[in-house]
Design an enzyme around this catalytic site. Structure first.
Site, mmCIF file in Angstrom:
data_model
loop_
_atom_site.group_PDB
_atom_site.id
_atom_site.type_symbol
_atom_site.label_atom_id
_atom_site.label_comp_id
_atom_site.label_asym_id
_atom_site.label_seq_id
_atom_site.Cartn_x
_atom_site.Cartn_y
_atom_site.Cartn_z
ATOM 1 N N PHE A 1 0.863 -1.194 0.000
ATOM 2 C CA PHE A 1 0.000 0.000 0.000
ATOM 3 C C PHE A 1 0.901 1.247 0.000
ATOM 4 C CE2 PHE A 1 -1.991 -3.466 2.312
ATOM 5 C CZ PHE A 1 -3.211 -3.606 1.666
ATOM 6 N N ASN B 1 -2.871 -5.763 -6.441
ATOM 7 C CA ASN B 1 -3.624 -5.834 -5.203
ATOM 8 C C ASN B 1 -2.709 -6.513 -4.173
ATOM 9 O OD1 ASN B 1 -5.196 -6.976 -3.105
ATOM 10 N ND2 ASN B 1 -7.011 -6.836 -4.415
ATOM 11 N N CYS C 1 -5.663 2.456 10.202
ATOM 12 C CA CYS C 1 -6.192 3.807 10.401
ATOM 13 C C CYS C 1 -7.705 3.753 10.586
ATOM 14 C CB CYS C 1 -5.797 4.733 9.252
ATOM 15 S SG CYS C 1 -6.287 4.141 7.648
HETATM 16 N N1 SAH Z 1 1.987 4.276 3.061
HETATM 17 C C1 SAH Z 1 1.562 5.410 2.292
HETATM 18 C C2 SAH Z 1 0.087 5.689 2.441
HETATM 19 C C3 SAH Z 1 -0.799 4.509 2.103
HETATM 20 S S1 SAH Z 1 -2.459 4.938 1.804
HETATM 21 C C4 SAH Z 1 2.383 6.629 2.691
HETATM 22 O O1 SAH Z 1 3.096 6.589 3.697
HETATM 23 O O2 SAH Z 1 2.343 7.630 1.977
HETATM 24 C C5 SAH Z 1 -3.126 3.467 1.218
HETATM 25 C C6 SAH Z 1 -2.823 3.155 -0.234
HETATM 26 O O3 SAH Z 1 -3.296 1.844 -0.499
HETATM 27 C C7 SAH Z 1 -3.520 4.052 -1.253
HETATM 28 O O4 SAH Z 1 -2.542 4.596 -2.102
HETATM 29 C C8 SAH Z 1 -4.425 3.099 -2.057
HETATM 30 O O5 SAH Z 1 -4.457 3.384 -3.449
HETATM 31 C C9 SAH Z 1 -3.758 1.777 -1.842
HETATM 32 N N2 SAH Z 1 -4.630 0.572 -1.898
HETATM 33 C C10 SAH Z 1 -5.876 0.426 -1.431
HETATM 34 N N3 SAH Z 1 -6.277 -0.865 -1.543
HETATM 35 C C11 SAH Z 1 -5.236 -1.546 -2.084
HETATM 36 C C12 SAH Z 1 -5.016 -2.913 -2.409
HETATM 37 N N4 SAH Z 1 -5.952 -3.860 -2.185
HETATM 38 N N5 SAH Z 1 -3.820 -3.279 -2.933
HETATM 39 C C13 SAH Z 1 -2.869 -2.334 -3.152
HETATM 40 N N6 SAH Z 1 -3.018 -1.030 -2.850
HETATM 41 C C14 SAH Z 1 -4.180 -0.638 -2.318
#
Ligand code: SAH
Length: 387
Positions: free
Chosen positions: A222, A270, A331
């Protein structure tokens, strides 16, 4: 003084508990005020309890401002703002991207102000703050001399308050591209379209302190625009960053170029699928970061959310080398720290690992939690070591 609103006995007990919100059914029926009015709050005996911001449409009818009857005027707000500014001067170090005003925790219900290298981004989530906006802009000019101010008023919560959605630069010149520095790492910030106001500032100190543990092969799940990955890249041999959004990944790659980093593999996938396939392929890592979006957005989502966190953490633990570090976050306000820990215990059990908790953390210090408002305590971040 302005309009008086009488609350019920139940409302009074809630008010006495210190929580700064009162719900509509805690008001005696048949009363109203204009959206964003500052009202005097009284009990059924007519005793003055304090002043609050009124909302005509939201379920949260009153947001507490002060227990004093003194006027809530420009001087009042100026003093609050200067306390918020002074607090940031004490707690924010080694970065030019931080939260300057954090809603209730700074005494500004429904207002967020983030600062990106002197460019302010405001989110106005309450009609009271919308009314105050011209004064707020003046006060910000006086106290922090911003290079620009952008309104990032496109959040759905504005609809609940009957406020229009808008994104607009209202003062100065917004540099595009806008670049900020977080310790040794630089990030591009798109304050018009990025998530939240551009960056996940609440994770800043967690990114910094997690990176100290980076070594060998690191997996950042993520990743958004490469936040944890680029910090970790300084000490790691190799970083794999996984993110579902192609747009975020494109920015992440620009961030990597900006920092002269070429050891990150950017994977659009994903994370659940990625972790499963990595396990099938026998991959292992020295550090894994899990920073998913909120899986339990409402109380009703809690069971499904817990299952999401469980699957994710169990899969990550399968991939960790002995002595490997897990940085795992939630979160979801609806999943309390103890409940999240219980999920982690179960994940450890199911993956047959012992995990040593190294650090229990929350949001960065510029996002303080108001003790009386549990809603402001949403971010949990645990550093664990898998034995
Ligand atoms: N760690 C990052 C913030 C993460 S926010 C930082 O420090 O800046 C969460 C992220 O997860 C978002 O960018 C969203 O697009 C992504 N996301 C949501 N569901 C997901 C999934 N199933 N697989 C991969 N990415 C995902």
């Amino acid at each position: 003084m302005e309009k008086r609103i009488t609350i019920t006995k139940k409302g009074w007990r809630w008010w006495r508990s210190g929580h700064p919100w009162l719900y509509r059914d805690d008001l005696l029926p048949g009363q109203s005020a204009a959206p964003g009015d500052i009202v005097a709050v009284q009990d059924e005996q007519g005793r003055f309890l304090g002043q609050a911001l009124y909302s005509a449409t939201s379920r949260i009818a009153l947001r507490f401002l002060t227990g004093s009857p003194d006027p809530v005027d420009r001087v009042f707000w100026g003093a609050r703002l200067s306390r918020a500014v002074a607090y940031r001067r004490r707690v924010v170090q080694d970065t030019d991207a931080f939260r300057l005003v954090y809603a209730e925790a700074d005494g500004f219900p429904g207002l967020i102000v983030d600062s990106y290298n002197g460019n302010l981004v405001m989110q106005v989530h309450h009609p009271g703050m919308a009314r105050l906006l011209p004064d707020l802009v003046d006060l910000l000019h006086q106290q922090v001399q911003p290079a620009s101010i952008t309104l990032r008023n496109d959040s759905e919560v504005r609809r609940l308050e009957g406020l229009p959605l808008e994104v607009e630069v209202i003062s100065g010149h917004l540099p595009e591209p806008l670049i900020v520095r977080e310790g040794p790492v630089q990030f591009l910030v798109d304050v018009r379209q990025g998530q939240k106001t551009g960056l996940f500032l609440d994770q800043r100190e967690n990114r910094r302190d997690a990176s100290v543990w980076a070594q060998g092969d690191v997996l950042d799940c993520f990743s958004y625009q490469g936040g944890f990955a680029l910090h970790a890249a300084r000490l790691a041999r190799r970083v794999v960053a996984v993110e579902a959004s192609a747009f975020s990944l494109a920015v992440a790659q620009e961030n990597a170029r900006l920092n002269g980093v070429d050891k990150v593999e950017w994977v659009q996938a994903n994370c659940f699928d990625f972790l499963k396939e990595a396990q099938a392929a026998g991959q292992t890592f020295d550090m894994i970061i899990l920073d998913p979006p909120a899986f339990a957005k409402s109380r009703g989502d809690r069971p499904a959310g817990q299952k999401g966190y469980l699957d994710l953490n169990r899969r990550a633990l399968h991939l960790l080398k002995p002595g490997g570090i897990l940085i795992t976050c939630s979160c979801s306000y609806n999943l309390a720290a103890e409940a999240f820990l219980e999920v982690l215990r179960q994940a450890a059990r199911e993956s047959r690992r012992q995990v040593r908790l190294v650090e229990c953390r929350g949001a960065a210090r510029d996002h303080p939690v108001l003790l009386a408002l549990p809603e402001s305590s949403y971010l949990k971040c645990f550093f664990g070591m898998a034995l």
